[in-house]
Design a protein around this motif. Structure first.
Motif, PDB file in Angstrom:
ATOM      1  N   ALA A 120       0.793  -1.105   0.057  1.00 25.42           N
ATOM      2  CA  ALA A 120      -0.080   0.003  -0.009  1.00 25.42           C
ATOM      3  C   ALA A 120       0.949   1.322   0.077  1.00 25.42           C
ATOM      4  O   ALA A 120       0.638   2.266  -0.806  1.00 25.42           O
ATOM      5  N   GLY A 121       1.777   1.252   0.849  1.00 22.47           N
ATOM      6  CA  GLY A 121       2.616   2.456   0.809  1.00 22.47           C
ATOM      7  C   GLY A 121       3.549   2.546  -0.544  1.00 22.47           C
ATOM      8  O   GLY A 121       3.559   4.050  -0.869  1.00 22.47           O
ATOM      9  N   VAL A 122       3.975   1.629  -1.293  1.00 19.19           N
ATOM     10  CA  VAL A 122       4.663   1.710  -2.584  1.00 19.19           C
ATOM     11  C   VAL A 122       3.727   2.331  -3.417  1.00 19.19           C
ATOM     12  O   VAL A 122       3.897   3.284  -4.194  1.00 19.19           O
ATOM     13  N   MET A 123       2.352   2.002  -3.425  1.00 18.65           N
ATOM     14  CA  MET A 123       1.520   2.432  -4.499  1.00 18.65           C
ATOM     15  C   MET A 123       1.052   3.739  -4.065  1.00 18.65           C
ATOM     16  O   MET A 123       0.811   4.827  -5.013  1.00 18.65           O
ATOM     17  N   ILE A 124       0.999   4.244  -2.825  1.00 23.05           N
ATOM     18  CA  ILE A 124       0.559   5.527  -2.621  1.00 23.05           C
ATOM     19  C   ILE A 124       1.656   6.471  -3.196  1.00 23.05           C
ATOM     20  O   ILE A 124       1.418   7.326  -3.947  1.00 23.05           O
ATOM     21  N   ALA A 125       2.959   6.347  -2.714  1.00 18.41           N
ATOM     22  CA  ALA A 125       4.071   7.088  -3.366  1.00 18.41           C
ATOM     23  C   ALA A 125       4.343   7.327  -4.766  1.00 18.41           C
ATOM     24  O   ALA A 125       4.381   8.192  -5.222  1.00 18.41           O
TER      25      ALA A 125
END
Length: 260
Positions: free
Chosen positions: A43-48
């Motif tokens: 999720a963090g990768v996709m948000i960034a």
């Protein structure tokens, strides 16, 4: 097709394949804490990636084209959200931790619908990679080939846990290791396909590239908000998934700023 483009488009798929291969090396299903961490990390990768690789270039590109800078980003983002909402409502799929199928009712095996759920995640990721490579190939100053490669690498990093998250539960459902690996790998095949289609469309309609970038961002954020975050926060160990989100976001941000 340029060899660097082929390599770039296959990088995310390679991440999924390597993750699915974990079924041969891990005896039991994923530890719950590890699964929470990996879901949060994805999720963090996709948000960034949505911010640095898609929305910000969309705004800057629109400004260069002397358009109202926020219009393509806002409208494309909402269209991307709506597109994934439509797919989520139509495609029969079953999430790993759920017992209730979503989408149109269909007589399918549980394992097939589980694979469809992960495949649905991978569509916006393929679109995101495709549209950034399209921008680089068209020579847009806001997107470089290095930046496109960085996004592909970031998506591959978060695809690794996704591949394991699909293949390991399939094995625990009674499927053979080899078949679980194949299913996990096939779930990622949609990414290079979606990427190629997006490149083709973006090349046809160059002025709409800012909209394509924002569209991919909206689709990715839909997956994060609708599925990854709820799954990672459900039940125990939600704090571990929060740490995963922070780690994924920071790593992708560093990759994009340092290499892009």
């Amino acid at each position: 097709m340029d060899i660097s483009l082929v390599v770039g488009l296959m990088i995310p798929f390679t991440g999924t394949t390597l993750g699915a291969a974990m079924v041969f090396f891990m005896r039991n299903q994923l530890n719950q804490k590890l699964e929470k961490l990996l879901l949060g990390f994805a999720a963090g990768v996709m948000i960034a990636a949505s911010m640095w690789s898609l929305l910000i270039p969309s705004i800057d590109m629109a400004a260069e084209q002397q358009k109202t800078a926020w219009v393509p980003a806002a409208s494309g983002f909402l269209l991307g959200m709506a597109f994934l909402l439509l797919l989520d409502s139509v495609i029969p799929h079953l999430h790993i931790e759920s017992s209730k199928p979503e989408g149109i009712k269909a007589k399918m095996k549980k394992t097939t619908m589980m694979v469809f759920a992960v495949t649905l995640h991978n569509i916006p990721e393929g679109m995101a990679v495709g549209v950034t490579f399209a921008g680089a190939l068209l020579g847009d100053s806001q997107i470089t080939m290095a930046g496109a490669m960085t996004l592909a690498l970031g998506i591959a990093i978060q695809n690794f846990p996704e591949g394991a998250i699909i293949s390991m539960p399939l094995k625990s459902e009674g499927m053979s290791k080899r078949r679980a690996f194949v299913y996990g790998t096939l779930s990622g095949l949609v990414e290079p396909v979606a990427a190629v289609l997006t490149i083709f469309l973006a090349n046809m309609i160059v002025p709409l590239l800012p909209y394509f970038l924002a569209f991919a961002a909206g689709a990715m954020i839909y997956v994060v908000v609708e599925e990854l975050i709820p799954e990672s926060q459900a039940g125990e160990h939600s704090n571990i998934s929060t740490i995963g989100v922070a780690a994924g976001f920071v790593i992708m941000m560093i990759l994009d700023v340092a290499l892009g």
